[in-house]
Design an enzyme around this catalytic site. Structure first.
Site, PDB file in Angstrom:
ATOM      1  N   LYS A 166       0.304  15.808  78.713  1.00  0.00           N
ATOM      2  CA  LYS A 166      -0.089  14.866  78.483  1.00  0.00           C
ATOM      3  C   LYS A 166      -1.612  13.799  79.457  1.00  0.00           C
ATOM      4  CE  LYS A 166       4.174  15.876  77.157  1.00  0.00           C
ATOM      5  NZ  LYS A 166       5.079  15.791  77.122  1.00  0.00           N
ATOM      6  N   ASP A 196       8.083  17.937  89.148  1.00  0.00           N
ATOM      7  CA  ASP A 196       7.384  17.983  88.187  1.00  0.00           C
ATOM      8  C   ASP A 196       6.390  16.623  88.251  1.00  0.00           C
ATOM      9  OD1 ASP A 196       5.995  17.078  85.242  1.00  0.00           O
ATOM     10  OD2 ASP A 196       7.892  18.351  84.505  1.00  0.00           O
ATOM     11  N   TYR A 216      13.102  15.239  81.729  1.00  0.00           N
ATOM     12  CA  TYR A 216      12.780  15.878  80.953  1.00  0.00           C
ATOM     13  C   TYR A 216      13.651  16.997  79.832  1.00  0.00           C
ATOM     14  CZ  TYR A 216       9.205  17.142  77.335  1.00  0.00           C
ATOM     15  OH  TYR A 216       9.028  17.699  76.521  1.00  0.00           O
ATOM     16  N   ARG A 271      -4.526  39.099  79.015  1.00  0.00           N
ATOM     17  CA  ARG A 271      -3.318  38.779  79.119  1.00  0.00           C
ATOM     18  C   ARG A 271      -1.897  39.080  80.738  1.00  0.00           C
ATOM     19  NH1 ARG A 271       1.413  41.914  78.611  1.00  0.00           N
ATOM     20  NH2 ARG A 271       0.890  44.060  79.492  1.00  0.00           N
TER      21      ARG A 271
HETATM   22  C1  LIG Z   1       5.712  16.324  78.434  1.00  0.00           C
HETATM   23  C2  LIG Z   1       6.810  16.969  79.153  1.00  0.00           C
HETATM   24  C3  LIG Z   1       7.281  18.302  79.256  1.00  0.00           C
HETATM   25  C4  LIG Z   1       7.077  19.344  78.776  1.00  0.00           C
HETATM   26  O1  LIG Z   1       5.275  20.029  78.429  1.00  0.00           O
HETATM   27  P1  LIG Z   1       5.283  20.688  76.659  1.00  0.00           P
HETATM   28  O2  LIG Z   1       3.763  20.190  77.436  1.00  0.00           O
HETATM   29  O3  LIG Z   1       5.947  19.644  75.768  1.00  0.00           O
HETATM   30  O4  LIG Z   1       5.982  21.630  76.690  1.00  0.00           O
HETATM   31  C5  LIG Z   1       7.638  18.637  80.813  1.00  0.00           C
HETATM   32  N1  LIG Z   1       7.638  17.639  81.645  1.00  0.00           N
HETATM   33  C6  LIG Z   1       7.577  16.372  81.325  1.00  0.00           C
HETATM   34  C7  LIG Z   1       7.757  15.337  82.356  1.00  0.00           C
HETATM   35  C8  LIG Z   1       7.949  15.756  80.334  1.00  0.00           C
HETATM   36  O5  LIG Z   1       6.669  14.794  79.978  1.00  0.00           O
END
Ligand SMILES: *Cc1c(COP(=O)(O)O)cnc(C)c1O
Length: 383
Positions: free
Chosen positions: A200, A175, A105, A51
Site C-alpha cells: 500500500k 497493523d 482487514y 532463504r
Molecule cells: C492489504 C492489507 C493487508 C494485506 O496485505 P497484502 O500485501 O495484500 O498481503 C493487511 N492489512 C491491511 C490493513 C491491508 O490493507
C-alpha cells in the site's frame, strides 16, 4: 549512511536510512544483488543464504523501516499476509488465546478465524479500547489491532493498549498500514510490534506486493527463525522497487493527508451524503484519540450516500477516480465495501459492523486536490 548524534527526521530517513551506495562504482542507489549463491566459506558474507531473509536488498528495506518506525529491527516479506501470518505463528501455540480487534482487514480476519483455531489457538474479538481488559484470559498471549481501521477509520487508543499489554506481559501488535510511519509510530507509544502491508503506502505505486514487521531485536530473531521455514520472502528486484517507493513516502503521505482532508470536508457538506468517516474531522467518534497519536490523519476515508441506489451512477460518472480494490497508491481509488471486501457477510452482520449498502471507501491519491474535487462534484451532481 554516516552516523552522528543528530536525530534525522522521517523525510530524510526515507531517503537515506539503510540505502547502500554502490561500492563498485560509487553510484547513489543500492545495487540490485541477484545472487542466490554466495562464496562459502567467506567471512565477509558467511550468513548469506537467501532463504534466510538476509540478502543485501532485504537488509536495505529492513534498516529503512526499522528507522522509520523507531524499532530495533525489521523483517521484509513477500506480502502483508506473509508478514502477518508468520508473526502470529511465530508467537502463538496450541492452547494460547489471542485478542483481535473486530473490524480487521478481510484477509487477516479469515486467517484469524479459519487458520488459528485449526491449530488450537483461541481467538476472540473486541470492538473498542475499553473492552480489552475484560476480554483478557489467563492464557492471552497477544493483542492485535488496526488503527485507523477499514473501512470506518475507527481508531483505538494505542498508548492505553500498550500499557495493558505491558502490565500483563502480553505482546501488542498493530497493523499500521493505513497510518504509515509518517503519520503514526506505535512503537514510540509502547507497542511491541508493527506490521505493514508494504503493498500500500510504503511502496505507494500499486506495483509491488510486500509486507514488513518492525519490532525488538529479540522478536525479530524469533520471527526470522519461523520465516526461514515458512518462506514468503521478497525478491531483490521487488526490494529495489520498494526502496525506490519508500524514498518519497514522506512527501506522498503529506499530500495524501492534505487531499483527504479537502475531500472529507467536501463530502461532509454534500447534500447526498449522510455521513463521512475521516479521523481528521472533529465529529469523527475517535477524533480525540487520533489527534493525540497521529501527526496526520491519512489518505483513507469513507462516506455514506443517503440513497444507496445512487452508487452506480457515482461509479460510472467518475473520470479520474478508478473503482478498484487496494489502496495507498498515488492514484485515487474508490470501492463499495458491501459489494467487495464485506460481500461475504450477511446483511445483518454488515449492519452490526456499521457497513451499510451506501458506504463508499476512497483511497485518496496525490493528484491535484482541485481535480479530485471537480471529479467527485460532477459525478455526484445528480444524486
Ligand atoms: C492489504 C492489507 C493487508 C494485506 O496485505 P497484502 O500485501 O495484500 O498481503 C493487511 N492489512 C491491511 C490493513 C491491508 O490493507
Amino acid at each position: 549512511m554516516k552516523t552522528s548524534s543528530h536525530r534525522l527526521h522521517p523525510t530524510t530517513l526515507c531517503i537515506h536510512a539503510g540505502t547502500r551506495l554502490d561500492p563498485a562504482t560509487g553510484g547513489a542507489c543500492s545495487p540490485i544483488y541477484t545472487s542466490t549463491a554466495y562464496a562459502f566459506p567467506n567471512p565477509a558474507n558467511a550468513n548469506i543464504y537467501p532463504r534466510y531473509f538476509n540478502t543485501p536488498n532485504q537488509q536495505v528495506i529492513n534498516r529503512k523501516l526499522a528507522a522509520l518506525e523507531q524499532g530495533e529491527e525489521a523483517l521484509v516479506f513477500g506480502s502483508g499476509m506473509a508478514a502477518i501470518a508468520t508473526l502470529l505463528f511465530s508467537q502463538l501455540k496450541t492452547g494460547d488465546h489471542a485478542l483481535f480487534q473486530s473490524d480487521l482487514y478481510g484477509g487477516t480476519h479469515q486467517l484469524v478465524t479459519k487458520e488459528l483455531p485449526r491449530h488450537g489457538i483461541e481467538v476472540s474479538f473486541c470492538r473498542a479500547t475499553m473492552e480489552y481488559p475484560a476480554a483478557l484470559r489467563p492464557n492471552t498471549r497477544l493483542i492485535y489491532v488496526e488503527s485507523p481501521s477499514n473501512p470506518l477509520l475507527r481508531c483505538v487508543d494505542l498508548a492505553a493498549l500498550a500499557q495493558l499489554g505491558r502490565e500483563r506481559g502480553i505482546l501488542t501488535v498493530v497493523d499500521n498500514t493505513f497510518a504509515t510511519p509518517i503519520n503514526q509510530n506505535p512503537i514510540a507509544l509502547g507497542f511491541d510490534a508493527v506490521i505493514h502491508s508494504a503493498t500500500k503506502y510504503l511502496n505507494g505505486h500499486s506495483d509491488v506486493n510486500a509486507g514488513v514487521v518492525i519490532s525488538s531485536a529479540a522478536i525479530i530473531r524469533r520471527l526470522t527463525d519461523s520465516a526461514t521455514l515458512y518462506g514468503g520472502m521478497l525478491d531483490a528486484h521487488a526490494c529495489y522497487q520498494l526502496e525506490r517507493g519508500l524514498k518519497t513516502l514522506a512527501l506522498r503521505v503529506r499530500q495524501h493527508n492534505e487531499n483527504a482532508e479537502h475531500l472529507a470536508r467536501f463530502f461532509q457538506s454534500h447534500p447526498a451524503v449522510a455521513r463521512v468517516n475521516y479521523p481528521g474531522l472533529p465529529n469523527h467518534p475517535d477524533h480525540a484519540i487520533a489527534a493525540r497519536q497521529m501527526r496526520g490523519f491519512g489518505g483513507m476515508l469513507s462516506f455514506e450516500l443517503k440513497d444507496p441506489t445512487g452508487l452506480d451512477c457515482l461509479l460510472s460518472r467518475l473520470r479520474l477516480v478508478m473503482p478498484a480494490l487496494s489502496l495507498g497508491g498515488v492514484e485515487s481509488l474508490i470501492c463499495i465495501p458491501s459489494r467487495t471486501s464485506h460481500r461475504l457477510m450477511t446483511p445483518d452482520e454488515r449492519q452490526h459492523a456499521g457497513i451499510n449498502d451506501g458506504l463508499v471507501r476512497v483511497s485518496v491519491g496525490i493528484e491535484d486536490a482541485e481535480d479530485l474535487l471537480q471529479d467527485f462534484s460532477e459525478a455526484m451532481s445528480e444524486l
